[in-house]
Design a protein around this motif. Structure first.
Motif, PDB file in Angstrom:
ATOM      1  N   LEU A   1      94.672  67.001  29.901  1.00  0.00           N
ATOM      2  CA  LEU A   1      93.501  66.329  29.254  1.00  0.00           C
ATOM      3  C   LEU A   1      93.481  64.923  29.881  1.00  0.00           C
ATOM      4  CD1 LEU A   1      92.364  67.181  25.790  1.00  0.00           C
ATOM      5  CD2 LEU A   1      91.054  67.740  27.979  1.00  0.00           C
ATOM      6  N   LEU A   2      94.680  64.421  29.767  1.00  0.00           N
ATOM      7  CA  LEU A   2      94.985  62.954  30.100  1.00  0.00           C
ATOM      8  C   LEU A   2      95.113  62.974  31.817  1.00  0.00           C
ATOM      9  CD1 LEU A   2      97.887  61.730  27.882  1.00  0.00           C
ATOM     10  CD2 LEU A   2      95.539  61.091  27.969  1.00  0.00           C
ATOM     11  N   ALA A   3      95.561  63.958  32.487  1.00  0.00           N
ATOM     12  CA  ALA A   3      95.729  64.230  33.868  1.00  0.00           C
ATOM     13  C   ALA A   3      94.256  64.284  34.422  1.00  0.00           C
ATOM     14  CB  ALA A   3      96.429  65.300  34.214  1.00  0.00           C
ATOM     15  N   VAL A   4      93.321  64.811  33.886  1.00  0.00           N
ATOM     16  CA  VAL A   4      92.033  65.098  34.487  1.00  0.00           C
ATOM     17  C   VAL A   4      91.079  64.032  34.032  1.00  0.00           C
ATOM     18  CG1 VAL A   4      92.217  67.628  34.711  1.00  0.00           C
ATOM     19  CG2 VAL A   4      91.219  66.559  32.645  1.00  0.00           C
TER      20      VAL A   4
ATOM     21  N   LEU B   1      83.900  63.345  35.055  1.00  0.00           N
ATOM     22  CA  LEU B   1      84.402  63.690  33.642  1.00  0.00           C
ATOM     23  C   LEU B   1      84.268  62.708  32.659  1.00  0.00           C
ATOM     24  CD1 LEU B   1      85.368  66.006  31.799  1.00  0.00           C
ATOM     25  CD2 LEU B   1      88.007  65.328  32.966  1.00  0.00           C
ATOM     26  N   THR B   2      83.756  62.886  31.649  1.00  0.00           N
ATOM     27  CA  THR B   2      83.820  61.814  30.652  1.00  0.00           C
ATOM     28  C   THR B   2      84.278  62.465  29.381  1.00  0.00           C
ATOM     29  OG1 THR B   2      81.996  60.764  31.303  1.00  0.00           O
ATOM     30  CG2 THR B   2      82.505  60.462  29.022  1.00  0.00           C
ATOM     31  N   VAL B   3      85.213  62.254  28.735  1.00  0.00           N
ATOM     32  CA  VAL B   3      85.940  62.946  27.514  1.00  0.00           C
ATOM     33  C   VAL B   3      86.172  61.996  26.443  1.00  0.00           C
ATOM     34  CG1 VAL B   3      87.955  64.108  26.590  1.00  0.00           C
ATOM     35  CG2 VAL B   3      87.035  64.614  28.962  1.00  0.00           C
ATOM     36  N   GLN B   4      85.544  62.045  25.398  1.00  0.00           N
ATOM     37  CA  GLN B   4      85.462  61.536  23.880  1.00  0.00           C
ATOM     38  C   GLN B   4      85.943  62.231  22.921  1.00  0.00           C
ATOM     39  OE1 GLN B   4      81.199  59.934  24.664  1.00  0.00           O
ATOM     40  NE2 GLN B   4      82.202  58.361  23.199  1.00  0.00           N
TER      41      GLN B   4
ATOM     42  N   LEU C   1      85.058  57.938  19.602  1.00  0.00           N
ATOM     43  CA  LEU C   1      85.940  57.041  20.516  1.00  0.00           C
ATOM     44  C   LEU C   1      85.581  57.066  21.844  1.00  0.00           C
ATOM     45  CD1 LEU C   1      89.289  57.768  19.197  1.00  0.00           C
ATOM     46  CD2 LEU C   1      87.890  56.155  18.194  1.00  0.00           C
ATOM     47  N   GLY C   2      85.483  55.903  22.525  1.00  0.00           N
ATOM     48  CA  GLY C   2      85.213  55.613  23.776  1.00  0.00           C
ATOM     49  C   GLY C   2      86.410  56.338  24.681  1.00  0.00           C
ATOM     50  N   PRO C   3      86.083  56.533  25.795  1.00  0.00           N
ATOM     51  CA  PRO C   3      87.109  57.218  26.851  1.00  0.00           C
ATOM     52  C   PRO C   3      88.657  56.526  26.678  1.00  0.00           C
ATOM     53  CG  PRO C   3      84.954  57.316  27.928  1.00  0.00           C
ATOM     54  CD  PRO C   3      84.790  56.487  26.821  1.00  0.00           C
ATOM     55  N   PRO C   4      88.545  55.071  26.908  1.00  0.00           N
ATOM     56  CA  PRO C   4      90.072  54.616  26.784  1.00  0.00           C
ATOM     57  C   PRO C   4      90.669  54.476  25.544  1.00  0.00           C
ATOM     58  CG  PRO C   4      88.386  52.869  27.800  1.00  0.00           C
ATOM     59  CD  PRO C   4      87.706  54.076  27.360  1.00  0.00           C
ATOM     60  N   GLU C   5      89.819  54.687  24.278  1.00  0.00           N
ATOM     61  CA  GLU C   5      90.410  54.983  23.033  1.00  0.00           C
ATOM     62  C   GLU C   5      90.651  56.297  23.112  1.00  0.00           C
ATOM     63  OE1 GLU C   5      88.130  51.217  23.173  1.00  0.00           O
ATOM     64  OE2 GLU C   5      87.220  53.251  23.737  1.00  0.00           O
TER      65      GLU C   5
END
Length: 290
Positions: free
Chosen positions: A201-204, A210-213, A274-278
């Motif tokens: 997940l961190l790699a992609v 892609l947006t992951v929350q 949470l936002g993507p950075p968080e």
């Protein structure tokens, strides 16, 4: 009543159906009249206009002649829809038809292959388009106790091919995934499988499409407690589709009320997540705990 399609037709066929009906209406012709001119069964024409069946370039050329469409660019655009629908009917997953039919999966794959966007909510699992092979194998084995090891392997292969054919293509769709914290803390078997999944997940995550929350436990009760769902977007004029799975069935909804309700729920979830950075920071934190 909202329309429910357990195995929806291709997005290209829906576009073609709409274009052909518009052209016939513009010429003020009835289906009966057109059927007599092009010498085709009226019920067949009706099913083509409803998107219930595909057709051929030969018949469409005859229809375009009937509707006096002479612009070569417009004709070619419409014929491209016919060819695209025919190509999509040659489904790459057909070689896995036995296990696909067992899991009622083909309807979803038909839509996924032509979608331009995905909005996914998963309360218990990492979304299939983001899973590693090891994680997928553990998930499928645990959920589908009725399958043999060989069938599980086949479904894992399908899942990996999905990722390649959907997310790695040049015009890859946008994927916005909201994942409940429970999904990335659930350990099945070896913790190394979950570790590999979180590292993936961190790699992609930096991918532009892609947006992951992460929806944290601290969000409390929320509108997504009913379960997972996938909203799929398509080129105009095709409506969005929401896909929902349960133990015995999978179904797509394209009625505006259904789509609007799920869209509203998804908006609530991403606002509380949470936002993507968080999200990346929290995943890193969980990795350290492992």
């Amino acid at each position: 009543m909202a329309k429910r399609n357990p195995a929806p037709q291709s997005v290209y066929r829906r576009q073609l159906a709409s274009r052909l009906k518009e052209l016939r209406d513009a010429r003020e012709l009835t289906l009966t009249e057109v059927a007599g001119i092009v010498e085709v069964n009226q019920s067949s024409l009706s099913r083509i206009e409803n998107g219930e069946r595909g057709t051929t370039p030969v018949l469409v050329k005859a229809l375009l002649d009937c509707y006096e469409v002479t612009d070569p660019v417009e004709r070619e655009d419409i014929l491209d829809l016919v060819r695209a629908d025919q190509a999509q009917r040659q489904q790459w997953w057909k070689k896995y038809s036995t296990v696909i039919n067992t899991t009622q999966y083909a309807g979803y794959l038909a839509l996924e292959s032509s979608a331009t966007s995905f909005r996914s909510y998963e309360p218990q699992l990492v979304p299939g388009l983001l899973q590693t092979a090891d994680y997928a194998r553990q998930v499928i084995t645990a959920m589908r106790v009725d399958l043999t090891a060989r069938q599980v392997d086949a479904l894992v292969t399908v899942r990996m091919e999905r990722q390649e054919k959907v997310m790695d293509r040049p015009d890859a769709p946008k994927l916005w995934a909201v994942i409940d914290e429970a999904a990335i803390r659930r350990i099945a078997g070896s913790p190394s499988v979950l570790k590999g999944q979180l590292e993936h997940l961190l790699a992609v995550a930096p991918s532009p499409n892609l947006t992951v929350q992460l929806l944290p436990f601290s969000a409390g009760f929320h509108p997504g407690l009913y379960g997972s769902f996938m909203l799929m977007g398509f080129p105009e004029p095709n409506p969005d589709v929401v896909w929902v799975e349960n133990l015995t069935n999978s179904v797509g909804f394209e009625g505006s009320e259904d789509v609007e309700r799920y869209t509203e729920v998804f908006d609530h979830l991403r606002a509380r997540a949470l936002g993507p950075p968080e999200t990346r920071s929290q995943i890193n934190k969980i990795l350290k705990e492992l």
